[in-house]
Design an enzyme around this catalytic site. Structure first.
Site, short mmCIF file in Angstrom:
data_model
loop_
_atom_site.label_atom_id
_atom_site.label_comp_id
_atom_site.label_asym_id
_atom_site.label_seq_id
_atom_site.Cartn_x
_atom_site.Cartn_y
_atom_site.Cartn_z
N HIS A 67 0.82 -1.21 0.00
CA HIS A 67 0.00 0.00 0.00
C HIS A 67 0.85 1.26 0.00
CE1 HIS A 67 0.23 -1.87 4.03
NE2 HIS A 67 0.50 -0.66 4.49
N CYS A 179 0.86 0.36 12.59
CA CYS A 179 1.88 0.28 11.54
C CYS A 179 2.07 1.68 10.96
CB CYS A 179 1.49 -0.71 10.45
SG CYS A 179 0.09 -0.24 9.43
#
Length: 638
Positions: A67, A179
């Site tokens: 991503h 994250c």
């Protein structure tokens, strides 16, 4: 918003065939570009690759969710690719990836899409769902499978709301997941920990810290009542609130792939108590991973050092025991020069222990080089590092050669991967099992034989010649130089040149030179041990725990005990040790100390001339190096 609203048909490929990870990432970026949701394809590609550098997005079970979040994205979107034969993706479980979802997220305050993307991430944790997607025959069927699962799956907020501390269950566990981008891995780790807790009949509440902010935030009362807290994070999280509680800190990927192990540890209470006032030895490891090139090299070094340390400690203490047995069993004064040279192997039990210790030491440099190489170039580099480290161990280059071999092996594999990118498919598949080890080990052999070892050998010869020419100089200066040389590379050309010079001096009847040599080799481990007790913040927990064993190795003249510390921080540890060793060697000469045995440390002190002042010189050198270590070394990262 539905998941399928973010996934354009044009951005779905059910027949992907990339040859490697980079080709896979490039292919899904191209699919994303077809949707018209990104304004700068190359800028977005760079962001995707940058995220991949932080940690792999191959989560295991054949799934990858790369991503990127940046200004190059106009609207949130998804791209999907099925790779029937799988592709190597550096996944957490080491298995090929066959299903890839790429996420594109814009840098906007409107985060309505984040819950949707996060929901998809948690859906991917369902093996049946992923299997149906892999078997889809058309883009329409692919979208229909997602839409059905989206309808049945609860939202992230609803799922998190169901977690909370209760009175039932084996244990009360809290968790925090986070994250760097806060899109996928944060919620996948939460899903993994939640499932593992349910399977183990544990009460659990999970706080997520994603791009949309903190959700399901832990309360003071919950923290107070918790048995253990799991922090699975690749980004900074507020840790002070956990002061005095048992905390397990790990990477967010561990929350996905090792959730069961984490819960088992938490239930068993296998976790250190977190102390915020001390600067947190247990802060999330992700914060450590986010540094620049210097920190990356440091972590690669530490991978080698941490694996080498057990060989150093175990082997070193066994050798020290061999010296102890001989010192108790024989009269040193009754031995001639040749017998003293074999000290540590005179009695059968001592000889056996010495052999065992030497065997452990034989693995030390290969393991150091091998696991440095693995940290750089992954598993294919391990064999190359072992070979290079073994050549350094048996040659003239010592631990400095092993360090060079470790990094060289890792980068040889990276170069081979690049070179093999465009091979025919049948050759590419056998590259990891044939081409990498064959060409890699051959390259390492050539590099060590014709670059590293000749350079080190030339240095060794020059050093010996230089020492031989110093016969008319001040003995104090000679002692300082010899002592310092013993600490500069701890087994390399400087160390060997000084030791050989000292041994040759014994044969010639000059016993003061060997005294300066041995005390120079005893000082570094003793200084490391003392500094690890006096300056705790300068050393990692593992280093502090192993520190006191260096007293044993140092007193037994086993300089190798300091190698893991020198390898981990050579720019600060080596100068500090060399200066203290030089001071000890100079004082030994100044005090007129002599030694007629080439090894043994404190166990041959009965044959040391002016032993009291020799011990004083050792104490002085140890103190100098310890103070310098405290001044030069930086505090370890929280």
């Amino acid at each position: 918003m539905r998941i399928t609203e973010l996934l354009d048909k044009r951005s779905i490929s059910l027949s992907g065939a990339p040859k490697n990870k980079n080709e896979a990432l490039d292919a899904v970026v191209e699919l994303m570009a077809k949707s018209g949701k990104i304004n700068d394809k190359e800028a977005y590609r760079r962001q995707v690759y940058a995220r991949e550098e932080e940690s792999t997005t191959g989560i295991g079970e054949g799934i990858a969710i790369p991503h990127g979040k940046c200004d190059a994205v106009d609207r949130p979107g998804l791209a999907a690719m099925v790779v029937k034969d799988g592709v190597e993706f550096d996944a957490l479980d080491g298995e090929p990836v066959s299903l890839i979802f790429l996420i594109a997220a814009p840098n906007t305050k409107d985060n309505v899409h984040l819950d949707v993307l996060s929901k998809l991430s948690t859906l991917m944790m369902d093996d049946e769902f992923a299997g149906r997607l892999r078997s889809a025959q058309s883009a329409d069927e692919f979208l229909a499978i997602i839409d059905k699962a989206d309808e049945e799956k609860k939202s992230i907020d609803e799922s998190l709301a169901e977690t909370g501390i209760e009175t039932s269950g084996k244990a009360k566990i809290l968790a925090v997941t986070s994250c760097p981008t806060g899109i996928a891995h944060t919620y996948m780790a939460a899903e993994g920990i939640g499932k593992a807790a349910k399977e183990r009949d544990c009460s659990v509440k999970i706080e997520t810290r994603g791009s949309g902010g903190a959700k399901n935030v832990l309360t003071e009362k919950e923290i107070e009542e918790a048995d253990c807290i799991i922090v699975a994070a690749d980004a900074q999280v507020p840790m002070e609130r956990f002061d005095g509680k048992k905390v397990i800190s790990c990477q967010v990927s561990d929350g996905i792939s090792k959730a069961g192990e984490l819960l088992d540890r938490a239930i068993a209470g296998d976790a250190p108590v977190y102390h915020a006032a001390t600067g947190s030895q247990n802060a999330p490891q992700a914060a450590k991973k986010s540094g620049g090139i210097g920190h990356k090299i440091y972590t690669q070094l530490m991978n080698g050092v941490s694996h080498m340390l057990p060989f150093v400690v175990g082997g070193g203490i066994l050798i020290a025991l061999a010296f102890l047995i001989d010192s108790l069993s024989v009269d040193m004064n009754a031995l001639d020069v040749t017998e003293r040279a074999n000290f540590g192997t005179i009695t059968p039990s001592a000889a056996w222990l010495k052999h065992l210790g030497d065997t452990a030491f034989g693995f030390m440099l290969p393991v150091l080089a091998g696991f440095i190489a693995m940290a750089v170039g992954d598993r294919p580099a391990l064999a190359l590092g072992f070979v290079g480290g073994m050549m350094a161990s048996g040659g003239k280059s010592g631990f400095l050669g092993a360090l060079a071999a470790g990094f060289a092996a890792g980068y040889v594999i990276l170069l081979l991967r690049k070179a093999c990118d465009h091979l025919p498919e049948f050759l590419e598949k056998i590259a990891p099992v044939l081409l990498y080890p064959l060409l890699g080990i051959l390259s390492m052999g050539l590099l060590m034989s014709f670059v590293v070892e000749p350079v080190m050998g030339g240095m060794n010869t020059a050093l010996n010649n230089g020492l031989m020419s110093m016969g008319g100089t001040s003995k104090v200066i000679l002692g300082m130089i010899l002592g310092g040389m013993m600490a500069i590379d701890m087994g390399g050309p400087f160390n060997k040149a000084a030791y050989v010079f000292g041994s040759a001096a014994i044969a010639a009847g000059n016993y003061d030179i060997m005294a300066a040599v041995m005390i120079g080799g005893m000082t570094p481990p003793c200084a490391i041990a003392l500094a690890s007790l006096l300056f705790k913040k300068k050393f990692t927990k593992e280093e502090r725990e192993a520190g006191p064993t260096n007293f044993i190795m140092g007193l037994a003249f086993i300089t190798e005990g300091a190698i893991p510390y020198a390898a981990a921080d050579p720019l600060h540890v080596i100068p500090a040790c060399a200066i203290g060793s030089g001071a000890a060697g100079a004082l030994s000469m100044l005090f007129g100390c002599t030694l007629m045995a080439p090894h043994g440390g404190v166990f041959v002190f009965p044959v040391v001339g002016n032993g009291i002042m020799y011990a004083a010189a050792l104490a002085a050198g140890t103190a100098v190096s310890s103070v310098l270590l405290g001044l030069l070394k930086k505090n370890v990262e929280a």
